[in-house]
Design a protein around this motif. Structure first.
Motif, PDB file in Angstrom:
ATOM      1  N   GLU A 107      35.580  22.096  10.246  1.00  0.00           N
ATOM      2  CA  GLU A 107      36.744  22.785  10.804  1.00  0.00           C
ATOM      3  C   GLU A 107      37.117  24.036  10.026  1.00  0.00           C
ATOM      4  O   GLU A 107      37.716  24.950  10.582  1.00  0.00           O
ATOM      5  CB  GLU A 107      37.941  21.842  10.899  1.00  0.00           C
ATOM      6  N   ASP A 108      36.751  24.112   8.759  1.00  0.00           N
ATOM      7  CA  ASP A 108      37.091  25.300   7.980  1.00  0.00           C
ATOM      8  C   ASP A 108      36.328  26.533   8.451  1.00  0.00           C
ATOM      9  O   ASP A 108      36.682  27.653   8.117  1.00  0.00           O
ATOM     10  CB  ASP A 108      36.882  25.068   6.481  1.00  0.00           C
ATOM     11  N   PHE A 109      35.306  26.355   9.286  1.00  0.00           N
ATOM     12  CA  PHE A 109      34.579  27.488   9.844  1.00  0.00           C
ATOM     13  C   PHE A 109      35.280  28.063  11.062  1.00  0.00           C
ATOM     14  O   PHE A 109      35.020  29.187  11.443  1.00  0.00           O
ATOM     15  CB  PHE A 109      33.164  27.062  10.286  1.00  0.00           C
ATOM     16  N   THR A 110      36.157  27.294  11.698  1.00  0.00           N
ATOM     17  CA  THR A 110      36.676  27.696  13.000  1.00  0.00           C
ATOM     18  C   THR A 110      37.518  28.955  12.945  1.00  0.00           C
ATOM     19  O   THR A 110      37.376  29.810  13.804  1.00  0.00           O
ATOM     20  CB  THR A 110      37.477  26.569  13.666  1.00  0.00           C
ATOM     21  N   GLY A 111      38.394  29.108  11.983  1.00  0.00           N
ATOM     22  CA  GLY A 111      39.225  30.309  11.918  1.00  0.00           C
ATOM     23  C   GLY A 111      38.402  31.568  11.782  1.00  0.00           C
ATOM     24  O   GLY A 111      38.623  32.553  12.487  1.00  0.00           O
ATOM     25  N   LEU A 112      37.420  31.543  10.905  1.00  0.00           N
ATOM     26  CA  LEU A 112      36.569  32.713  10.715  1.00  0.00           C
ATOM     27  C   LEU A 112      35.774  33.019  11.958  1.00  0.00           C
ATOM     28  O   LEU A 112      35.649  34.161  12.377  1.00  0.00           O
ATOM     29  CB  LEU A 112      35.598  32.469   9.544  1.00  0.00           C
ATOM     30  N   LEU A 113      35.228  31.986  12.587  1.00  0.00           N
ATOM     31  CA  LEU A 113      34.406  32.207  13.762  1.00  0.00           C
ATOM     32  C   LEU A 113      35.234  32.682  14.947  1.00  0.00           C
ATOM     33  O   LEU A 113      34.773  33.482  15.745  1.00  0.00           O
ATOM     34  CB  LEU A 113      33.628  30.934  14.106  1.00  0.00           C
ATOM     35  N   THR A 114      36.448  32.184  15.071  1.00  0.00           N
ATOM     36  CA  THR A 114      37.312  32.624  16.165  1.00  0.00           C
ATOM     37  C   THR A 114      37.622  34.109  16.014  1.00  0.00           C
ATOM     38  O   THR A 114      37.567  34.868  16.986  1.00  0.00           O
ATOM     39  CB  THR A 114      38.611  31.796  16.207  1.00  0.00           C
ATOM     40  N   LEU A 115      37.917  34.552  14.786  1.00  0.00           N
ATOM     41  CA  LEU A 115      38.152  35.978  14.550  1.00  0.00           C
ATOM     42  C   LEU A 115      36.906  36.788  14.875  1.00  0.00           C
ATOM     43  O   LEU A 115      36.979  37.849  15.483  1.00  0.00           O
ATOM     44  CB  LEU A 115      38.567  36.214  13.099  1.00  0.00           C
ATOM     45  N   PHE A 116      35.751  36.259  14.494  1.00  0.00           N
ATOM     46  CA  PHE A 116      34.490  36.938  14.776  1.00  0.00           C
ATOM     47  C   PHE A 116      34.303  37.068  16.286  1.00  0.00           C
ATOM     48  O   PHE A 116      33.936  38.131  16.786  1.00  0.00           O
ATOM     49  CB  PHE A 116      33.322  36.161  14.164  1.00  0.00           C
ATOM     50  N   GLN A 117      34.575  36.008  17.031  1.00  0.00           N
ATOM     51  CA  GLN A 117      34.401  36.041  18.475  1.00  0.00           C
ATOM     52  C   GLN A 117      35.303  37.085  19.109  1.00  0.00           C
ATOM     53  O   GLN A 117      34.885  37.825  19.986  1.00  0.00           O
ATOM     54  CB  GLN A 117      34.713  34.674  19.077  1.00  0.00           C
ATOM     55  N   LYS A 118      36.557  37.134  18.667  1.00  0.00           N
ATOM     56  CA  LYS A 118      37.497  38.097  19.242  1.00  0.00           C
ATOM     57  C   LYS A 118      37.042  39.524  18.951  1.00  0.00           C
ATOM     58  O   LYS A 118      37.164  40.409  19.786  1.00  0.00           O
ATOM     59  CB  LYS A 118      38.900  37.860  18.694  1.00  0.00           C
ATOM     60  N   PRO A 139      25.400  28.853  17.516  1.00  0.00           N
ATOM     61  CA  PRO A 139      26.407  28.964  18.583  1.00  0.00           C
ATOM     62  C   PRO A 139      27.187  27.662  18.792  1.00  0.00           C
ATOM     63  O   PRO A 139      28.291  27.676  19.304  1.00  0.00           O
ATOM     64  CB  PRO A 139      25.585  29.315  19.825  1.00  0.00           C
ATOM     65  N   MET A 140      26.605  26.543  18.373  1.00  0.00           N
ATOM     66  CA  MET A 140      27.299  25.269  18.462  1.00  0.00           C
ATOM     67  C   MET A 140      28.596  25.309  17.669  1.00  0.00           C
ATOM     68  O   MET A 140      29.642  24.897  18.162  1.00  0.00           O
ATOM     69  CB  MET A 140      26.411  24.155  17.917  1.00  0.00           C
ATOM     70  N   ILE A 141      28.531  25.825  16.452  1.00  0.00           N
ATOM     71  CA  ILE A 141      29.733  25.896  15.632  1.00  0.00           C
ATOM     72  C   ILE A 141      30.743  26.844  16.274  1.00  0.00           C
ATOM     73  O   ILE A 141      31.931  26.577  16.304  1.00  0.00           O
ATOM     74  CB  ILE A 141      29.385  26.342  14.194  1.00  0.00           C
ATOM     75  N   ARG A 142      30.256  27.945  16.852  1.00  0.00           N
ATOM     76  CA  ARG A 142      31.171  28.859  17.544  1.00  0.00           C
ATOM     77  C   ARG A 142      31.805  28.180  18.754  1.00  0.00           C
ATOM     78  O   ARG A 142      32.983  28.367  19.039  1.00  0.00           O
ATOM     79  CB  ARG A 142      30.448  30.133  17.964  1.00  0.00           C
ATOM     80  N   GLY A 143      31.033  27.392  19.477  1.00  0.00           N
ATOM     81  CA  GLY A 143      31.568  26.664  20.618  1.00  0.00           C
ATOM     82  C   GLY A 143      32.640  25.680  20.209  1.00  0.00           C
ATOM     83  O   GLY A 143      33.667  25.536  20.875  1.00  0.00           O
ATOM     84  N   LEU A 144      32.424  25.020  19.091  1.00  0.00           N
ATOM     85  CA  LEU A 144      33.430  24.085  18.589  1.00  0.00           C
ATOM     86  C   LEU A 144      34.678  24.838  18.153  1.00  0.00           C
ATOM     87  O   LEU A 144      35.793  24.359  18.319  1.00  0.00           O
ATOM     88  CB  LEU A 144      32.871  23.256  17.438  1.00  0.00           C
ATOM     89  N   ALA A 145      34.495  26.050  17.612  1.00  0.00           N
ATOM     90  CA  ALA A 145      35.653  26.858  17.239  1.00  0.00           C
ATOM     91  C   ALA A 145      36.469  27.200  18.475  1.00  0.00           C
ATOM     92  O   ALA A 145      37.695  27.141  18.463  1.00  0.00           O
ATOM     93  CB  ALA A 145      35.196  28.137  16.536  1.00  0.00           C
ATOM     94  N   LEU A 146      35.802  27.520  19.575  1.00  0.00           N
ATOM     95  CA  LEU A 146      36.510  27.803  20.824  1.00  0.00           C
ATOM     96  C   LEU A 146      37.298  26.594  21.292  1.00  0.00           C
ATOM     97  O   LEU A 146      38.431  26.707  21.739  1.00  0.00           O
ATOM     98  CB  LEU A 146      35.521  28.189  21.923  1.00  0.00           C
ATOM     99  N   ALA A 147      36.684  25.432  21.187  1.00  0.00           N
ATOM    100  CA  ALA A 147      37.358  24.208  21.626  1.00  0.00           C
ATOM    101  C   ALA A 147      38.609  23.971  20.800  1.00  0.00           C
ATOM    102  O   ALA A 147      39.625  23.517  21.314  1.00  0.00           O
ATOM    103  CB  ALA A 147      36.412  23.020  21.518  1.00  0.00           C
ATOM    104  N   GLU A 148      38.549  24.306  19.509  1.00  0.00           N
ATOM    105  CA  GLU A 148      39.695  24.101  18.633  1.00  0.00           C
ATOM    106  C   GLU A 148      40.878  24.970  19.030  1.00  0.00           C
ATOM    107  O   GLU A 148      42.010  24.593  18.845  1.00  0.00           O
ATOM    108  CB  GLU A 148      39.318  24.394  17.173  1.00  0.00           C
ATOM    109  N   VAL A 149      40.617  26.158  19.580  1.00  0.00           N
ATOM    110  CA  VAL A 149      41.724  27.036  19.952  1.00  0.00           C
ATOM    111  C   VAL A 149      42.106  26.864  21.417  1.00  0.00           C
ATOM    112  O   VAL A 149      42.884  27.618  21.953  1.00  0.00           O
ATOM    113  CB  VAL A 149      41.428  28.526  19.638  1.00  0.00           C
ATOM    114  N   GLY A 150      41.555  25.868  22.068  1.00  0.00           N
ATOM    115  CA  GLY A 150      41.969  25.521  23.415  1.00  0.00           C
ATOM    116  C   GLY A 150      41.286  26.296  24.522  1.00  0.00           C
ATOM    117  O   GLY A 150      41.660  26.183  25.673  1.00  0.00           O
ATOM    118  N   ALA A 151      40.268  27.083  24.211  1.00  0.00           N
ATOM    119  CA  ALA A 151      39.589  27.842  25.249  1.00  0.00           C
ATOM    120  C   ALA A 151      38.715  26.954  26.122  1.00  0.00           C
ATOM    121  O   ALA A 151      38.351  27.316  27.217  1.00  0.00           O
ATOM    122  CB  ALA A 151      38.737  28.953  24.624  1.00  0.00           C
TER     123      ALA A 151
END
Length: 148
Positions: free
Chosen positions: A122-133, A42-54
């Motif tokens: 950072e290359d994980f963030t796009g995939l994880l953001t889509l997964f979260q949505k 979930p840490m990586i997912r949290g960082l993905a959220l931070a990258e998209v400004g959430a």
């Protein structure tokens, strides 16, 4: 020369810009396995959220530090820290910064480690953001970042 420059990353915290050398791909893989072994995914997912400004990357990183400290044995935690910030410099300085330079401010050091993880992976963030949505898991991650 430009290839070497692509392996230097920057993070900013408390108005200070730090530069660090990206760990090798082998070390990156080892770090990911250690994070996954202790359920810190979930840490990586949290960082993905931070990258998209959430959420603020600093707030997310602060919450993640606690998660890492509570779940990971010291040896694995030290491996992650050393892998991420083994070659850390303040912008404009040629003298390396070590953990000892953060005596009395270890939370700052650990926060830098987590912010470096977000930068390196950072290359994980796009995939994880889509997964979260698609799974509506963003609220779960966001709610764990509230001060406690």
């Amino acid at each position: 020369m430009s290839d070497a420059a692509s392996h230097i990353r920057s993070i900013e915290h408390d108005g200070v810009t730090y530069r660090f050398a990206m760990p090798s791909a082998e070390k990156q893989r080892a770090v990911l396995f250690r994070l996954g072994k202790y359920g810190v995914e979930p840490m990586i997912r949290g960082l993905a959220l931070a990258e998209v400004g959430a959420a603020s990357s600093f707030m997310v990183a602060g919450g993640i530090v606690g998660t890492m400290l509570s779940r990971m044995p010291e040896d694995d935690f030290n491996f992650v820290c050393d892998s991420m910030l083994g070659k850390l410099f303040k912008e404009g300085s040629a003298t390396p910064v070590t953990m000892e330079d953060f005596s009395g401010r270890l939370k700052t050091y650990f926060t830098l480690v987590v912010m470096a993880l977000g930068n390196v992976f950072e290359d994980f963030t796009g995939l994880l953001t889509l997964f979260q949505k698609s799974t509506d898991s963003a609220e779960v991650v966001g709610s764990s970042q509230e001060p406690g």
